[in-house]
Each structure stands twice: as structure tokens, then as C-alpha cells.
Scaffold this motif. Structure first.
Motif, PDB file in Angstrom:
ATOM      1  N   TRP A  19      53.037  56.904  40.737  1.00  0.00           N
ATOM      2  CA  TRP A  19      52.620  55.504  40.818  1.00  0.00           C
ATOM      3  C   TRP A  19      51.198  55.361  41.349  1.00  0.00           C
ATOM      4  O   TRP A  19      50.738  54.253  41.612  1.00  0.00           O
ATOM      5  N   THR A  44      50.472  48.252  40.666  1.00  0.00           N
ATOM      6  CA  THR A  44      50.360  49.129  41.828  1.00  0.00           C
ATOM      7  C   THR A  44      51.681  49.091  42.581  1.00  0.00           C
ATOM      8  O   THR A  44      52.428  48.110  42.490  1.00  0.00           O
ATOM      9  N   TYR A  45      51.952  50.172  43.302  1.00  0.00           N
ATOM     10  CA  TYR A  45      53.197  50.258  44.064  1.00  0.00           C
ATOM     11  C   TYR A  45      52.905  50.841  45.429  1.00  0.00           C
ATOM     12  O   TYR A  45      52.212  51.851  45.551  1.00  0.00           O
ATOM     13  N   ARG A  50      57.726  49.098  49.661  1.00  0.00           N
ATOM     14  CA  ARG A  50      58.516  48.947  48.434  1.00  0.00           C
ATOM     15  C   ARG A  50      58.143  47.658  47.703  1.00  0.00           C
ATOM     16  O   ARG A  50      58.998  46.931  47.214  1.00  0.00           O
ATOM     17  N   ALA A  52      55.751  46.241  44.538  1.00  0.00           N
ATOM     18  CA  ALA A  52      54.902  46.462  43.372  1.00  0.00           C
ATOM     19  C   ALA A  52      54.128  45.169  43.128  1.00  0.00           C
ATOM     20  O   ALA A  52      54.643  44.073  43.371  1.00  0.00           O
ATOM     21  N   LEU A  89      61.062  50.469  38.130  1.00  0.00           N
ATOM     22  CA  LEU A  89      61.308  49.814  39.409  1.00  0.00           C
ATOM     23  C   LEU A  89      61.844  48.416  39.115  1.00  0.00           C
ATOM     24  O   LEU A  89      61.274  47.696  38.291  1.00  0.00           O
ATOM     25  N   VAL A 129      60.924  45.671  45.488  1.00  0.00           N
ATOM     26  CA  VAL A 129      61.716  46.639  44.724  1.00  0.00           C
ATOM     27  C   VAL A 129      62.989  47.006  45.484  1.00  0.00           C
ATOM     28  O   VAL A 129      62.934  47.366  46.659  1.00  0.00           O
TER      29      VAL A 129
END
Length: 141
Positions: A19, A44-45, A50, A52, A89, A129
């Protein structure tokens, strides 16, 4: 890169985390009629939180879909793949338009991709997520 060489990293396959590497993802949002709107995105993560993030224009269909779900947010999925490595995700998305959230998302996008073009209508789809699946899951899943 030699694909036969083991890599180390968040996805167990090595190198930079899956990621973090530059690649396009796909975001699926629910339309009001229940069908799925699937579009390519830069995403983006942050494994620590957790969350995104997808930057977008306020008028985009994906943003309108999330907003249509109401203040509790919309169930969405974001995914990316490269060869046999893939990850999806899933979580609840909301739209943020405050300057701090937008600036943070733009900085994260710049680190992964490149500086985004100026857009006075920019907002952030923030996804909390709660599920990850695939061969290149982030750490902790």
C-alpha cells in the motif's frame, strides 16, 4: 525488480509495503439504486490508524454516492492488484472537507504518487477499514 527475489515488508512479500508502492487502485461505492460504482483512484492507507484516503472533487459521483448514504457513511471497498499480489480493504466511508483533512490527504497522496493538481473543490473520502483480504494484506490482518 527480480520477482524471484524474496522481499520483506508489510505484505510478507518484501520491499516497500504493497500500500506504499505506486499503483492505481479501484474504489467501489454504492449507488442509491444499490448497484456498484467502480472507478480507478489514487489511494493511500495508514496501517497505524487503519484509514484509507481517496482525494476527489466534491462533484464526483463517488463522493455523491458516499454522501447519499447519510451521516453514518457508506460501505465501500478499495482494491489494488499487481500480478498475483492483490488486496481489498473494506470499511465505512465518509466525506471530509475541512482544510486539515484535505491537506493531510494531499500530503499522503504526494508521498505515494505525486503532488495533486490544484482543486478548490477537493474533498477526502476517508475509509475506516474493518476488513482486509488478499495475498498482500497490510500488517495486523
Amino acid at each position: 525488480m527480480d520477482t524471484a527475489t524474496p522481499r520483506t515488508g508489510e505484505d510478507g512479500a518484501g520491499g516497500p509495503g504493497f500500500w506504499e508502492e505506486r499503483r492505481i487502485g479501484f474504489l467501489g461505492t454504492p449507488r442509491p439504486d444499490g448497484t456498484v460504482h467502480l472507478v480507478p483512484v489514487g489511494v493511500t492507507y495508514d496501517p497505524a490508524t487503519r484509514i484509507a484516503r481517496v482525494i476527489s472533487s466534491r462533484s464526483s459521483k463517488k463522493v455523491r454516492n458516499v454522501l447519499a448514504a447519510g451521516p453514518a457513511g457508506a460501505r465501500v471497498a478499495v482494491s489494488q492488484a499487481e500480478g498475483r499480489r492483490w488486496c481489498t480493504l473494506e470499511g465505512t466511508a465518509v466525506v471530509r472537507d475541512d482544510p486539515e483533512s484535505v491537506a493531510d490527504a494531499e500530503a499522503r497522496y504526494t508521498r505515494r504518487y505525486k503532488p495533486p493538481r490544484p482543486n478548490p473543490e477537493r474533498v477526502v473520502i476517508e475509509i475506516v477499514v474493518d476488513r482486509a483480504m488478499g495475498t498482500a494484506k497490510p500488517p495486523g490482518w
